[in-house]
Motif scaffolding. Structure first.
Motif, PDB file in Angstrom:
ATOM      1  N   SER A 169      68.583  -9.880  85.642  1.00 51.94           N
ATOM      2  CA  SER A 169      68.587  -8.631  86.163  1.00 51.94           C
ATOM      3  C   SER A 169      67.506  -8.248  87.178  1.00 51.94           C
ATOM      4  CB  SER A 169      68.688  -7.702  84.703  1.00 51.94           C
ATOM      5  OG  SER A 169      68.597  -6.327  85.075  1.00 51.94           O
TER       6      SER A 169
ATOM      7  N   ASP B 187      57.528  -2.979  84.603  1.00 46.83           N
ATOM      8  CA  ASP B 187      58.335  -2.240  83.690  1.00 46.83           C
ATOM      9  C   ASP B 187      58.142  -0.725  84.110  1.00 46.83           C
ATOM     10  OD1 ASP B 187      59.596  -2.216  81.136  1.00 46.83           O
ATOM     11  OD2 ASP B 187      57.949  -3.060  80.039  1.00 46.83           O
TER      12      ASP B 187
ATOM     13  N   GLY C  49      67.701 -20.083  85.216  1.00 48.25           N
ATOM     14  CA  GLY C  49      67.885 -21.151  83.947  1.00 48.25           C
ATOM     15  C   GLY C  49      69.331 -21.818  83.981  1.00 48.25           C
ATOM     16  N   ARG C  50      70.225 -21.197  83.493  1.00 44.64           N
ATOM     17  CA  ARG C  50      71.635 -21.819  83.474  1.00 44.64           C
ATOM     18  C   ARG C  50      72.420 -21.446  84.568  1.00 44.64           C
ATOM     19  NH1 ARG C  50      71.529 -24.580  79.249  1.00 44.64           N
ATOM     20  NH2 ARG C  50      70.262 -23.963  77.266  1.00 44.64           N
ATOM     21  N   ASN C  51      72.356 -20.490  85.269  1.00 44.17           N
ATOM     22  CA  ASN C  51      73.162 -19.798  86.290  1.00 44.17           C
ATOM     23  C   ASN C  51      72.957 -20.615  87.693  1.00 44.17           C
ATOM     24  OD1 ASN C  51      74.881 -18.423  87.986  1.00 44.17           O
ATOM     25  ND2 ASN C  51      74.008 -16.430  87.330  1.00 44.17           N
TER      26      ASN C  51
ATOM     27  N   GLU D 113      56.478 -10.041  77.813  1.00 46.15           N
ATOM     28  CA  GLU D 113      56.081 -10.826  76.739  1.00 46.15           C
ATOM     29  C   GLU D 113      54.844 -11.538  77.077  1.00 46.15           C
ATOM     30  OE1 GLU D 113      58.921 -10.725  78.371  1.00 46.15           O
ATOM     31  OE2 GLU D 113      60.700 -10.614  76.893  1.00 46.15           O
TER      32      GLU D 113
ATOM     33  N   THR E 150      67.580 -15.447  88.792  1.00 44.14           N
ATOM     34  CA  THR E 150      69.092 -15.162  88.412  1.00 44.14           C
ATOM     35  C   THR E 150      69.122 -13.991  87.299  1.00 44.14           C
ATOM     36  OG1 THR E 150      68.886 -16.809  86.844  1.00 44.14           O
ATOM     37  CG2 THR E 150      69.715 -17.410  88.922  1.00 44.14           C
TER      38      THR E 150
HETATM   39  P1  NDP Z   1      67.679 -11.806  82.040  1.00 46.94           P
HETATM   40  O1  NDP Z   1      68.058 -12.313  80.771  1.00 46.94           O
HETATM   41  O2  NDP Z   1      68.811 -10.817  82.912  1.00 46.94           O
HETATM   42  O3  NDP Z   1      67.009 -12.944  83.192  1.00 46.94           O
HETATM   43  C1  NDP Z   1      66.105 -13.582  82.438  1.00 46.94           C
HETATM   44  C2  NDP Z   1      65.888 -14.714  83.787  1.00 46.94           C
HETATM   45  O4  NDP Z   1      65.106 -15.706  83.077  1.00 46.94           O
HETATM   46  C3  NDP Z   1      67.097 -15.286  84.106  1.00 46.94           C
HETATM   47  O5  NDP Z   1      66.886 -15.685  85.632  1.00 46.94           O
HETATM   48  C4  NDP Z   1      67.038 -16.426  83.410  1.00 46.94           C
HETATM   49  O6  NDP Z   1      67.815 -17.684  83.833  1.00 46.94           O
HETATM   50  C5  NDP Z   1      65.527 -16.979  83.124  1.00 46.94           C
HETATM   51  N1  NDP Z   1      65.420 -17.810  81.933  1.00 46.94           N
HETATM   52  C6  NDP Z   1      65.898 -17.499  80.818  1.00 46.94           C
HETATM   53  N2  NDP Z   1      65.241 -18.421  79.842  1.00 46.94           N
HETATM   54  C7  NDP Z   1      64.371 -19.244  80.584  1.00 46.94           C
HETATM   55  C8  NDP Z   1      63.345 -20.154  80.331  1.00 46.94           C
HETATM   56  N3  NDP Z   1      63.411 -20.617  79.238  1.00 46.94           N
HETATM   57  N4  NDP Z   1      62.662 -20.612  81.215  1.00 46.94           N
HETATM   58  C9  NDP Z   1      62.743 -20.111  82.394  1.00 46.94           C
HETATM   59  N5  NDP Z   1      63.655 -19.302  83.030  1.00 46.94           N
HETATM   60  C10 NDP Z   1      64.420 -18.668  82.011  1.00 46.94           C
HETATM   61  O7  NDP Z   1      66.380 -10.801  81.993  1.00 46.94           O
HETATM   62  P2  NDP Z   1      65.944  -9.416  82.574  1.00 46.94           P
HETATM   63  O8  NDP Z   1      65.863  -9.706  83.956  1.00 46.94           O
HETATM   64  O9  NDP Z   1      66.565  -8.328  81.815  1.00 46.94           O
HETATM   65  O10 NDP Z   1      64.408  -9.310  82.066  1.00 46.94           O
HETATM   66  C11 NDP Z   1      63.401 -10.339  82.590  1.00 46.94           C
HETATM   67  C12 NDP Z   1      61.965  -9.838  82.173  1.00 46.94           C
HETATM   68  O11 NDP Z   1      61.761  -8.716  82.729  1.00 46.94           O
HETATM   69  C13 NDP Z   1      61.789  -9.646  80.719  1.00 46.94           C
HETATM   70  O12 NDP Z   1      60.784  -9.763  80.336  1.00 46.94           O
HETATM   71  C14 NDP Z   1      62.228  -8.120  80.398  1.00 46.94           C
HETATM   72  O13 NDP Z   1      61.534  -7.893  79.252  1.00 46.94           O
HETATM   73  C15 NDP Z   1      61.522  -7.776  81.689  1.00 46.94           C
HETATM   74  N6  NDP Z   1      62.055  -6.317  82.001  1.00 46.94           N
HETATM   75  C16 NDP Z   1      63.429  -5.928  82.360  1.00 46.94           C
HETATM   76  C17 NDP Z   1      64.110  -4.786  82.493  1.00 46.94           C
HETATM   77  C18 NDP Z   1      65.336  -4.610  83.098  1.00 46.94           C
HETATM   78  O14 NDP Z   1      65.668  -3.508  83.420  1.00 46.94           O
HETATM   79  N7  NDP Z   1      66.273  -5.810  83.155  1.00 46.94           N
HETATM   80  C19 NDP Z   1      63.016  -3.836  82.564  1.00 46.94           C
HETATM   81  C20 NDP Z   1      61.814  -3.915  82.327  1.00 46.94           C
HETATM   82  C21 NDP Z   1      61.191  -5.388  81.925  1.00 46.94           C
HETATM   83  P3  NDP Z   1      69.404 -17.947  83.668  1.00 46.94           P
HETATM   84  O15 NDP Z   1      70.029 -16.412  83.558  1.00 46.94           O
HETATM   85  O16 NDP Z   1      70.011 -18.439  85.045  1.00 46.94           O
HETATM   86  O17 NDP Z   1      69.663 -18.445  82.664  1.00 46.94           O
END
Ligand code: NDP
Length: 390
Positions: free
Chosen positions: A12, A147, A36-38, A123, A10
């Protein structure tokens, strides 16, 4: 048909991955989606992609997920253990895009089934890089970087001997406050820090880009992923975010990776690897771009980069402490308990304490120790934040 699963579906990165899969549905059999929440988004995508199982991280949201999937025949589950179980379901390619240390265990479970893991969740490498890479090796699994910088390095290294690499340079846009006067940073607001000049990303990584904690994590990620020495890794500020990485070889040549600021390139590269597939990103028009700017990072402005150097030098479990303290400090900023510049103060204080009180550098990097240090660092960060409040 390739069986694929998407963790953090859910978010980005998850949504960009789904966008690519949706363009060629005949090629993919989607096994599991997690979120997660979405719940609305998770259920919508699960039904659309006809997945086997959808999992939310939150137990209390299971009734909502069940209701949203009612009549679809899709299995619903909730909680961290259910996410781990979903990662054990056989799949040929798994996207690891949960944000934060919560991505570590699902990533390890995925690797244990010998799959290909597309790793956005930096992470997990920062927290337990040696454990993750050793697990991949033991089980014959493949880890591919997502990344953009690391995908760029990976692509520049195709056909090259890592021994011929002199240095790896990862670029940084400089984030939201690249040109903001230093004296204004202490009062930077959440909404200012949550907007990125070039990339459209989740809120946490966007704020981490403004503080350069994201680049700090990426320095450590580079060390862990490519097994190169910290003094071979450099950061270069490049405001346009078009050059993602450069690899310098010992003959003086440099291979640069360029592409638009669209994560679907790096995700698509990992999805189609070892081939290259069609990916619907804008093509760069360099004549129109005109010039590419570069400058050295200002270490006074970005203490996170200095801290990352300390972490890389110390090694061991220091990465787990660094990431956990950073996650807790970021929560503090988001919740309004900390100022923007105080995040680095908190992380530094926790690292100082734990490096003094614990054997972070020499203890074995196993799951028990990683969990213990992660917990300890969050607790210490909490104490430091309370102390700062009064
Ligand atoms: P987002 O915040 O957009 O999405 C995070 C996702 O993880 C969502 O599906 C969220 O669910 C879920 N989530 C949040 N907390 C938990 C948890 N405790 N347990 C399980 N699932 C969880 O993050 P991004 O997509 O931006 O980033 C994701 C990863 O990719 C990160 O590690 C980031 O550093 C890495 N990254 C991101 C980039 C980017 O362009 N966005 C670029 C390069 C690396 P919900 O939203 O439904 O609550």
């Amino acid at each position: 048909m390739r069986r694929v699963s998407i963790f953090g579906a859910t978010g980005s990165i998850g949504q960009s991955t789904i966008d690519l899969i949706r363009r060629a549905p005949q090629d993919y059999d989607v096994v599991a989606l997690t979120g997660g929440r979405n719940i609305a988004q998770l259920a919508r995508d699960a039904i659309d992609l006809k997945v086997d199982i959808a999992v939310t991280a939150h137990d209390n949201l299971l009734p909502d997920l069940r209701a949203a999937l009612d009549g679809s025949g899709i299995e619903a589950a909730a909680g961290p253990a259910a996410i781990e179980d979903a990662a054990s379901r056989p799949a040929d390619w798994i996207m690891s895009a949960i944000v934060g240390a919560a991505g570590l265990l699902p990533g390890l479970r995925a690797l244990e089934q010998g799959t290909t893991l597309a790793l956005a969740n930096k992470e997990s490498l920062v927290t337990a890089g040696p454990l993750l890479m050793a697990t991949a090796k033991t089980h014959g699994a493949t880890v591919l970087p997502v990344d953009s910088e690391h995908s760029g390095v990976f692509q520049a290294l195709v056909g090259e001997d890592i021994a011929a690499v002199e240095r790896v340079i990862i670029t940084a846009s400089g984030g939201a406050f690249r040109d903001t006067p230093m004296e204004q940073l202490a009062n930077a607001t959440l909404s200012e820090a949550s907007s990125h000049p070039n990339w459209n990303m989740g809120q946490r990584i966007t704020i981490d880009s403004a503080s350069m904690f994201n680049k700090a994590l990426e320095l450590i990620e580079t060390k862990e992923f490519f097994s190169i020495s910290p003094d071979q890794i450099e950061v270069l500020v490049h405001p346009q975010s078009l050059v993602h990485a450069l690899v310098g070889f010992r003959d003086g040549g440099i291979m640069a990776h360029l592409g638009p600021a669209d994560m679907r390139h790096a995700i698509g590269y990992a999805l189609h690897w070892p081939k290259r597939g069609e990916v619907p990103v804008d093509r760069l028009d360099l004549a129109r771009v005109g010039s590419l700017d570069f400058r050295a990072p200002d270490l006074a402005r970005y203490p996170a980069l200095r801290l990352a150097r300390d972490v890389m030098e110390a090694g061991g479990l220091t990465g787990a402490a660094f990431n956990a303290a950073k996650e807790r400090a970021l929560d503090g900023f988001i919740e309004g308990d900390l100022g923007f510049l105080q995040m680095a103060d908190v992380v530094e204080a926790v690292l100082d304490q734990l490096c003094r009180d614990e054997n972070l550098a020499s203890e074995e990097i196993n799951l028990d120790n990683v969990r213990r240090v992660d917990h300890l660092a969050r607790k210490r960060a909490e104490d430091v934040i309370r102390g700062k409040q009064g």
